[in-house]
Design an enzyme around this catalytic site. Sequence first.
Site, PDB file in Angstrom:
ATOM      1  N   TYR A 183      40.340  26.654  46.107  1.00  0.00           N
ATOM      2  CA  TYR A 183      38.981  26.803  46.647  1.00  0.00           C
ATOM      3  C   TYR A 183      38.805  26.016  47.945  1.00  0.00           C
ATOM      4  O   TYR A 183      37.945  26.333  48.750  1.00  0.00           O
ATOM      5  CB  TYR A 183      37.939  26.286  45.647  1.00  0.00           C
ATOM      6  CG  TYR A 183      37.509  27.267  44.585  1.00  0.00           C
ATOM      7  CD1 TYR A 183      38.432  28.008  43.859  1.00  0.00           C
ATOM      8  CD2 TYR A 183      36.159  27.441  44.294  1.00  0.00           C
ATOM      9  CE1 TYR A 183      38.024  28.879  42.872  1.00  0.00           C
ATOM     10  CE2 TYR A 183      35.745  28.316  43.308  1.00  0.00           C
ATOM     11  CZ  TYR A 183      36.683  29.035  42.595  1.00  0.00           C
ATOM     12  OH  TYR A 183      36.267  29.888  41.617  1.00  0.00           O
ATOM     13  N   LYS A 204      50.852  27.235  36.203  1.00  0.00           N
ATOM     14  CA  LYS A 204      51.773  28.350  36.450  1.00  0.00           C
ATOM     15  C   LYS A 204      53.040  27.721  37.025  1.00  0.00           C
ATOM     16  O   LYS A 204      53.498  28.063  38.124  1.00  0.00           O
ATOM     17  CB  LYS A 204      51.102  29.368  37.394  1.00  0.00           C
ATOM     18  CG  LYS A 204      51.859  30.667  37.585  1.00  0.00           C
ATOM     19  CD  LYS A 204      51.841  31.597  36.378  1.00  0.00           C
ATOM     20  CE  LYS A 204      52.752  32.793  36.626  1.00  0.00           C
ATOM     21  NZ  LYS A 204      52.935  33.653  35.438  1.00  0.00           N
ATOM     22  N   ASP A 224      48.772  32.744  32.353  1.00  0.00           N
ATOM     23  CA  ASP A 224      48.734  34.140  31.860  1.00  0.00           C
ATOM     24  C   ASP A 224      48.800  34.152  30.328  1.00  0.00           C
ATOM     25  O   ASP A 224      48.050  34.864  29.663  1.00  0.00           O
ATOM     26  CB  ASP A 224      49.853  34.990  32.489  1.00  0.00           C
ATOM     27  CG  ASP A 224      51.235  34.338  32.438  1.00  0.00           C
ATOM     28  OD1 ASP A 224      51.346  33.136  32.087  1.00  0.00           O
ATOM     29  OD2 ASP A 224      52.223  35.031  32.744  1.00  0.00           O
ATOM     30  N   ASP A 265      37.966  28.573  36.359  1.00  0.00           N
ATOM     31  CA  ASP A 265      36.894  29.534  36.660  1.00  0.00           C
ATOM     32  C   ASP A 265      37.099  30.798  35.826  1.00  0.00           C
ATOM     33  O   ASP A 265      36.189  31.294  35.163  1.00  0.00           O
ATOM     34  CB  ASP A 265      36.922  29.865  38.159  1.00  0.00           C
ATOM     35  CG  ASP A 265      35.837  30.858  38.537  1.00  0.00           C
ATOM     36  OD1 ASP A 265      34.693  30.676  38.090  1.00  0.00           O
ATOM     37  OD2 ASP A 265      36.149  31.824  39.264  1.00  0.00           O
ATOM     38  N   ASP A 324      35.069  31.968  31.998  1.00  0.00           N
ATOM     39  CA  ASP A 324      34.358  33.252  31.812  1.00  0.00           C
ATOM     40  C   ASP A 324      34.912  33.981  30.590  1.00  0.00           C
ATOM     41  O   ASP A 324      34.173  34.555  29.797  1.00  0.00           O
ATOM     42  CB  ASP A 324      34.525  34.167  33.037  1.00  0.00           C
ATOM     43  CG  ASP A 324      33.368  34.054  34.029  1.00  0.00           C
ATOM     44  OD1 ASP A 324      32.830  32.928  34.176  1.00  0.00           O
ATOM     45  OD2 ASP A 324      33.009  35.067  34.651  1.00  0.00           O
TER      46      ASP A 324
HETATM   47  C1  IPM Z   1      31.277  29.210  38.731  1.00  0.00           C
HETATM   48  C2  IPM Z   1      31.057  30.262  39.781  1.00  0.00           C
HETATM   49  C3  IPM Z   1      31.356  29.666  41.141  1.00  0.00           C
HETATM   50  C4  IPM Z   1      32.810  29.249  41.151  1.00  0.00           C
HETATM   51  C5  IPM Z   1      31.043  30.560  42.356  1.00  0.00           C
HETATM   52  C6  IPM Z   1      29.617  31.051  42.339  1.00  0.00           C
HETATM   53  C7  IPM Z   1      31.350  29.888  43.642  1.00  0.00           C
HETATM   54  O1  IPM Z   1      31.822  31.384  39.516  1.00  0.00           O
HETATM   55  O2  IPM Z   1      30.611  28.170  38.790  1.00  0.00           O
HETATM   56  O3  IPM Z   1      32.101  29.438  37.840  1.00  0.00           O
HETATM   57  O4  IPM Z   1      33.700  30.075  41.376  1.00  0.00           O
HETATM   58  O5  IPM Z   1      33.067  28.074  40.901  1.00  0.00           O
HETATM   59 MG    MG Z   2      32.830  31.333  37.644  1.00  0.00          MG
END
Ligand code: IPM
Ligand code: MG
Length: 355
Positions: free
Chosen positions: A142, A188, A220, A244, A248
Site C-alpha cells: 500500500y 507468500k 493462498d 485486507d 473480507d
Molecule cells: C479496509 C478498506 C481500505 C483498505 C480501503 C478503503 C483503502 O478496504 O479498511 O479494509 O484497503 O485498507
Molecule cells: Mg478492505
Amino acid sequence: MKSYKIALIKGDGIGPEIVDEAVKVLDAVAAHCGFGFQYEELLMGGTAYDITGDPLPQETVSGALNSDAVLFGAIGGEKWDNLPREKRPESGLLRFRKELGVYANLRPAVVYDELVNASSLKPEIVSGVDLMVVRELIGGIYFGEPKGRDENKGWNTMVYTRDEIVRIAHHAFKIAMSRNKRVCSIDKANVLDVSQLWRETVEEVAKEYPEVELTHMYVDNAAMQLIRDPKQFDVMLTGNIFGDILSDEASMLCGSIGLLPSASVGDKIGVYEPIHGSAPDIAGQGIANPIATIASASMMLRFALGENEAADKIDAAIKRALKEGYRTQDLAQFDAKEVCSTSEMGSIIANYIEK
Ligand code: IPM
Ligand code: MG
C-alpha cells in the site's frame, strides 16, 4: 463527571447513517456508566474533497490527535473514482492511518450463535468461530516505493523492513497471549523475498513468547483453509494487503460484512471503524447494518478508554437484539422475527443497554 473527547469521522455513503447509530448507543451506555462524551466531527474522504479540495484536510489530523479516540464510518464512492490518485478518498484514509501511526489493525471475526445459519458455509463449519486477524496497516504494498504508472505500465512495491515486522509481530503475540495462544503467520515466502524476511523475523520474535504456538501458512492456502476449517485459527498475523483480503473473506463466516468491527492502533490515538466500505448503492436508504460500527464503538471503549464494563454492555445488547430476531436487510432471510431499519436497529441496541 469524566468526559471523553471522541473525533467522529462519518465519511461518505452509508458512513453518516451508521456512525449516528453508534453515537446513539455510546450515549446510552455513557448515561448508565456515569461518564460522558464530547464529539467533534471531522471531514475525510470524498465529502471532504468536495468541501475542501482535499480528502484529508489538516484539521482532521490535528483534531484526531487532539481526541481520546476516533470513531470512523466509511469513505469512497464511484463519484470520486476518476480523480487523480492523491485526491481520491482512499488516499485520504491511507494518509490518515500513516499520520496517526496506527500500524496494527485488529479485525475479530466472531460468529454469533444466533446467526450460524446466515453464513454461506454450513453451520457446523462456522459455529464457534472466534478468530482475530492482526493486519499490518501502514506498510507493505500500500505504501512501498517505487510506485507509479504511465500509459502502458503500472507498478507498486511490496516492502517491509525488519523493524516493521518486529513491531506487528509483537502485537500479534501479545494478543495471542490473551486468547488461545496460537499465531498463524500468513505470507507468500515461496515466491516473495519480502515474505521470506517476514517469516524469518516472525520466527525470531516468537522466541520471546514460548507459550505461543507459531505456525506459518502461504496466503493462498490460508484463503482456502479459512473456508475449509476456520476453527483452526486463533490469531492470523498478516501484512497489509493479505489482511485486507482475508478479513473480507473472514467476514462471510459471520454472515454479513455489516457485522465486523475493527480497531487500528499504534503509539498514539486509535481509530475504530467497521471493516466494510461506504456502500454507495444503499446509502441514504436506511437499510445499512449499523452493528459493525456499534461493535467498533465497543472496541473503542475497551481498548482506547479502558471502559470494559461499558463495552461488555454494548456487546451484550448487540447479542440480545440478534437473539430477539431483529435483523437489518442484509440478514433479513436468516431467522428474522422483524426486519428493521438502520436507525431502528440502533435504537433497539441502545434500549437493550443494561442499567
Ligand atoms: C479496509 C478498506 C481500505 C483498505 C480501503 C478503503 C483503502 O478496504 O479498511 O479494509 O484497503 O485498507
Ligand atoms: Mg478492505
